[in-house]
Design an enzyme around this catalytic site. Structure first.
Site, PDB file in Angstrom:
ATOM      1  N   SER A   1       0.800  -1.233   0.000  1.00  0.00           N
ATOM      2  CA  SER A   1       0.000   0.000   0.000  1.00  0.00           C
ATOM      3  C   SER A   1       0.827   1.274   0.000  1.00  0.00           C
ATOM      4  O   SER A   1       0.265   2.370  -0.013  1.00  0.00           O
ATOM      5  CB  SER A   1      -0.915   0.022   1.239  1.00  0.00           C
ATOM      6  OG  SER A   1      -0.145  -0.039   2.441  1.00  0.00           O
TER       7      SER A   1
ATOM      8  N   GLU B   1       8.359  -1.011   5.353  1.00  0.00           N
ATOM      9  CA  GLU B   1       9.199   0.165   5.181  1.00  0.00           C
ATOM     10  C   GLU B   1      10.146   0.341   6.364  1.00  0.00           C
ATOM     11  O   GLU B   1       9.914  -0.219   7.440  1.00  0.00           O
ATOM     12  CB  GLU B   1       8.328   1.412   5.000  1.00  0.00           C
ATOM     13  CG  GLU B   1       7.370   1.354   3.816  1.00  0.00           C
ATOM     14  CD  GLU B   1       8.079   1.380   2.463  1.00  0.00           C
ATOM     15  OE1 GLU B   1       9.294   1.693   2.433  1.00  0.00           O
ATOM     16  OE2 GLU B   1       7.423   1.101   1.444  1.00  0.00           O
TER      17      GLU B   1
ATOM     18  N   ASP C   1       6.378  -7.572   7.207  1.00  0.00           N
ATOM     19  CA  ASP C   1       6.661  -8.407   6.041  1.00  0.00           C
ATOM     20  C   ASP C   1       5.401  -9.166   5.646  1.00  0.00           C
ATOM     21  O   ASP C   1       4.967 -10.084   6.342  1.00  0.00           O
ATOM     22  CB  ASP C   1       7.795  -9.377   6.387  1.00  0.00           C
ATOM     23  CG  ASP C   1       8.152 -10.308   5.239  1.00  0.00           C
ATOM     24  OD1 ASP C   1       7.600 -10.144   4.121  1.00  0.00           O
ATOM     25  OD2 ASP C   1       8.993 -11.201   5.451  1.00  0.00           O
ATOM     26  N   ALA C   2       4.807  -8.789   4.518  1.00  0.00           N
ATOM     27  CA  ALA C   2       3.548  -9.411   4.100  1.00  0.00           C
ATOM     28  C   ALA C   2       3.712 -10.877   3.745  1.00  0.00           C
ATOM     29  O   ALA C   2       2.713 -11.600   3.640  1.00  0.00           O
ATOM     30  CB  ALA C   2       2.966  -8.649   2.910  1.00  0.00           C
TER      31      ALA C   2
ATOM     32  N   ALA D   1       5.837  -6.050  -4.407  1.00  0.00           N
ATOM     33  CA  ALA D   1       7.023  -6.136  -5.268  1.00  0.00           C
ATOM     34  C   ALA D   1       8.248  -6.147  -4.370  1.00  0.00           C
ATOM     35  O   ALA D   1       8.471  -5.212  -3.603  1.00  0.00           O
ATOM     36  CB  ALA D   1       7.081  -4.948  -6.228  1.00  0.00           C
TER      37      ALA D   1
ATOM     38  N   TYR E   1       1.647  -6.901 -15.411  1.00  0.00           N
ATOM     39  CA  TYR E   1       2.039  -6.098 -16.566  1.00  0.00           C
ATOM     40  C   TYR E   1       2.401  -7.050 -17.697  1.00  0.00           C
ATOM     41  O   TYR E   1       2.917  -8.143 -17.459  1.00  0.00           O
ATOM     42  CB  TYR E   1       3.228  -5.208 -16.204  1.00  0.00           C
ATOM     43  CG  TYR E   1       3.725  -4.295 -17.319  1.00  0.00           C
ATOM     44  CD1 TYR E   1       2.935  -3.270 -17.816  1.00  0.00           C
ATOM     45  CD2 TYR E   1       4.995  -4.469 -17.860  1.00  0.00           C
ATOM     46  CE1 TYR E   1       3.383  -2.435 -18.828  1.00  0.00           C
ATOM     47  CE2 TYR E   1       5.461  -3.632 -18.870  1.00  0.00           C
ATOM     48  CZ  TYR E   1       4.645  -2.616 -19.354  1.00  0.00           C
ATOM     49  OH  TYR E   1       5.098  -1.794 -20.356  1.00  0.00           O
TER      50      TYR E   1
ATOM     51  N   TYR F   1      11.348  -9.093 -20.218  1.00  0.00           N
ATOM     52  CA  TYR F   1      10.217  -9.018 -19.300  1.00  0.00           C
ATOM     53  C   TYR F   1       9.271 -10.202 -19.491  1.00  0.00           C
ATOM     54  O   TYR F   1       9.377 -11.197 -18.794  1.00  0.00           O
ATOM     55  CB  TYR F   1       9.459  -7.688 -19.467  1.00  0.00           C
ATOM     56  CG  TYR F   1       8.492  -7.455 -18.321  1.00  0.00           C
ATOM     57  CD1 TYR F   1       8.908  -6.816 -17.160  1.00  0.00           C
ATOM     58  CD2 TYR F   1       7.193  -7.930 -18.382  1.00  0.00           C
ATOM     59  CE1 TYR F   1       8.045  -6.643 -16.093  1.00  0.00           C
ATOM     60  CE2 TYR F   1       6.322  -7.772 -17.315  1.00  0.00           C
ATOM     61  CZ  TYR F   1       6.747  -7.126 -16.175  1.00  0.00           C
ATOM     62  OH  TYR F   1       5.894  -6.973 -15.120  1.00  0.00           O
TER      63      TYR F   1
ATOM     64  N   LYS G   1       4.841 -13.931 -13.748  1.00  0.00           N
ATOM     65  CA  LYS G   1       3.522 -13.396 -14.074  1.00  0.00           C
ATOM     66  C   LYS G   1       2.598 -14.492 -14.603  1.00  0.00           C
ATOM     67  O   LYS G   1       1.386 -14.484 -14.324  1.00  0.00           O
ATOM     68  CB  LYS G   1       3.649 -12.273 -15.096  1.00  0.00           C
ATOM     69  CG  LYS G   1       4.447 -11.071 -14.606  1.00  0.00           C
ATOM     70  CD  LYS G   1       3.880 -10.464 -13.341  1.00  0.00           C
ATOM     71  CE  LYS G   1       4.642  -9.232 -12.895  1.00  0.00           C
ATOM     72  NZ  LYS G   1       4.160  -8.694 -11.601  1.00  0.00           N
TER      73      LYS G   1
ATOM     74  N   THR H   1       7.810   3.374 -11.643  1.00  0.00           N
ATOM     75  CA  THR H   1       7.727   2.936 -10.255  1.00  0.00           C
ATOM     76  C   THR H   1       9.096   2.448  -9.806  1.00  0.00           C
ATOM     77  O   THR H   1       9.987   2.208 -10.621  1.00  0.00           O
ATOM     78  CB  THR H   1       6.706   1.796 -10.084  1.00  0.00           C
ATOM     79  OG1 THR H   1       7.183   0.629 -10.781  1.00  0.00           O
ATOM     80  CG2 THR H   1       5.336   2.187 -10.641  1.00  0.00           C
TER      81      THR H   1
END
Length: 397
Positions: free
Chosen positions: A50, A76, A112-113, A141, A228, A238, A247, A278
Site C-alpha cells: 500500500s 518500510e 513483512d507481508a 514487489a 504487466y 520481461y 507473471k 515505479t
C-alpha cells in the site's frame, strides 16, 4: 527531533535517501487529483503493498471515490541517526493524515507481508475492527521472499530465458540522459524457479486461503493481483524472461483461486496495468528507455497515470463499467499503451534511440523527474533548502 537539511544520495537508478516533505507532497497531489464520488457502500479493503506504485494509487482512489475502509500492509524502514526513512514510510504517514482529515477509517501495518505472523496479525485486526473483506488488492514487489513453510529465502532475478539479451538502455550522468547498453546472460532453472517463488502467485494464494479459513470473505468477494504485459520491444527481458514466468504463475493462480478456493463465494483476476515509472519498473533493464520513448509518442494528454488506471480499475470492480477482460480472463487497463499505432511509432524510435533522444529529449527528462519524485525529490512546490524533520512516526492504530 532530527531536523536537518538533506540532499539526495544517488547512484544511477538507486537513491538511498528520501525527502519527507517531497514524499508527502506526492501523496497529497495524487489524492487531490482524484475527483471524489459520493457513495455509502464503504467496502472493506485489504491492500498488500500500500505504500508505493499501483498499490498506493488503488488505495487512494478507493478512499477518495468509494470511501473504502480497511488495512494496508507495507514493509518500510524508519529513519535512523544516519539515514532518512524510506519514501514509502513518509508516503504512508502522509496518506494516514489525509485519511484522518477526510474522516476515513484505514489502518496501516508495517510488516513483512510474506510472513505467517503478519497474516495472523492482519486477520485479527480485520476481524476485530472491520469484519469481512470485500476486496483484496495484491500489489507486492520485492527482490526476495522468505518461504513461510521452509524458511528458505528466495531471490528474484531479472534475466531472459533461453538466450542472452542485449539492448539499448537509458543512462543518466549528473541528470543528463544518454544511450547506453545492457547485456544479460540467460537465467538458469534455479533462478527462474526462485523468481517465480518471489513474484508468482504462491503468496497471493496464502492470503486468500487465510481469509477464507478465518471466514473473512464478504459475499461477492473480489481479489486482484497487479501485473504487466508490456510491449514486444521489452518482451525478451520481461514477458519472455524470468519476470514473465512469475507473471504466468500469477495468472494461473487466479484461475486456481476461482476453481479451488472461491467458487461461488467470489472471484479472482490478474490486472494488466499500463506502463508507469515505479521503483519496481526502474530496476528492469531497457524499461526506462522504452517508457521515455512511449511518453514522447503519447504526450501528457495521452499518458495514463497510475491514478487514472486505478480509477478505471475501481469502476470495473464496482460494476460502474463492465469488466474489460481479455481472452485469458485478465482485466486490461493497458489499451492506451498497446494501441498498434502507438507501438509502431515507438518501434520506429527504438530503431535508432540515440537519434530519437537527440531529437526529443522531453520523454527522458520527464522520466528522470518521475523517478526522482519516487523518493520525494524534484517535487514542484517543495523548498529543499529548508530543514525538515526526518523522524516521522508510523500511523498509530
Amino acid at each position: 527531533m532530527s531536523t536537518q537539511q538533506i540532499t539526495p544520495k544517488q547512484r544511477g537508478y538507486l537513491i538511498v535517501n528520501s525527502h519527507p516533505a517531497g514524499s508527502a507532497a506526492t501523496v497529497e497531489r495524487l489524492r487531490d487529483g482524484l475527483e471524489p464520488a459520493s457513495g455509502d457502500s464503504r467496502p472493506v479493503v485489504l491492500v498488500l503493498g500500500s505504500s508505493a506504485g499501483y498499490g498506493q494509487s488503488v488505495l487512494l482512489a478507493g478512499l477518495r471515490r468509494h470511501g473504502v475502509r480497511g488495512v494496508g500492509v507495507a514493509y518500510e524502514t524508519p529513519a535512523s541517526e544516519r539515514r532518512t526513512a524510506t519514501a514509502g514510510w513518509y508516503r504512508t504517514a502522509a496518506a494516514a493524515e489525509l485519511i484522518e482529515r477526510d474522516g476515513g477509517d484505514f489502518t496501516f501495518v508495517n510488516a513483512d507481508a510474506y510472513a505467517d505472523a503478519t497474516r495472523t496479525e492482519v486477520l485479527e485486526l480485520l476481524a476485530d475492527r472491520y469484519g469481512r473483506v470485500d476486496y483484496l488488492i495484491y500489489s507486492l514487489a520485492s527482490p526476495r521472499r522468505s518461504d513461510p513453510a521452509t524458511g528458505e529465502i528466495h531471490h528474484s532475478v531479472i534475466k531472459p530465458i533461453g538466450a542472452a539479451y542485449t539492448s539499448p538502455s537509458l543512462v543518466f550522468e549528473d541528470g543528463e540522459p544518454r544511450i547506453g547498453s545492457v547485456d544479460l546472460s540467460p537465467a538458469d532453472e534455479a533462478e527462474r524457479a526462485a523468481t517465480v517463488k518471489v513474484m508468482g502467485g504462491e503468496d497471493w494464494r496464502l492470503w486468500v486461503d487465510a481469509l477464507a479459513g478465518a471466514d473473512l470473505l464478504a459475499p461477492g468477494f473480489t481479489t486482484v493481483a497487479l501485473s504487466y504485459v508490456g510491449s514486444e520491444i521489452t518482451a525478451p527481458v520481461y514477458r519472455q524472461g524470468t519476470i514473465g514466468a512469475a507473471k504466468e504463475h500469477l495468472e494461473a493462480t487466479a484461475h486456481a483461486l476461482d476453481a479451488e478456493v472461491l467458487g461461488e463465494r467470489g472471484r479472482a483476476f490478474t490486472v494488466v496495468a499500463g506502463a508507469a515509472v515505479t521503483q519496481a519498473s526502474t530496476a528492469i533493464p531497457s524499461i526506462a528507455l522504452y517508457t521515455s520513448l512511449l511518453r514522447n509518442v503519447l504526450g501528457e494528454d495521452g499518458w495514463r497515470t497510475t491514478a487514472d488506471q486505478a480509477v478505471d480499475l475501481w469502476e470495473q470492480l464496482t460494476g460502474a463499467r463492465p469488466l474489460n477482460l481479455d481472452g485469458q480472463g485478465r482485466i486490461r487497463l493497458d489499451g492506451w499503451e498497446l494501441d498498434e499505432s502507438v507501438q509502431q511509432r515507438v518501434r520506429e524510435l527504438w530503431a535508432d534511440p540515440a537519434a530519437a533522444l537527440a531529437a526529443e529529449p522531453g520523454g527522458a527528462a520527464w522520466f528522470y523527474q518521475q523517478f526522482r519524485e519516487l523518493y520525494g525529490w524534484d517535487v514542484p512546490g517543495v523548498d529543499y533548502s529548508v530543514e525538515v524533520e526526518t523522524v516521522v512516526a508510523w500511523p498509530s492504530r
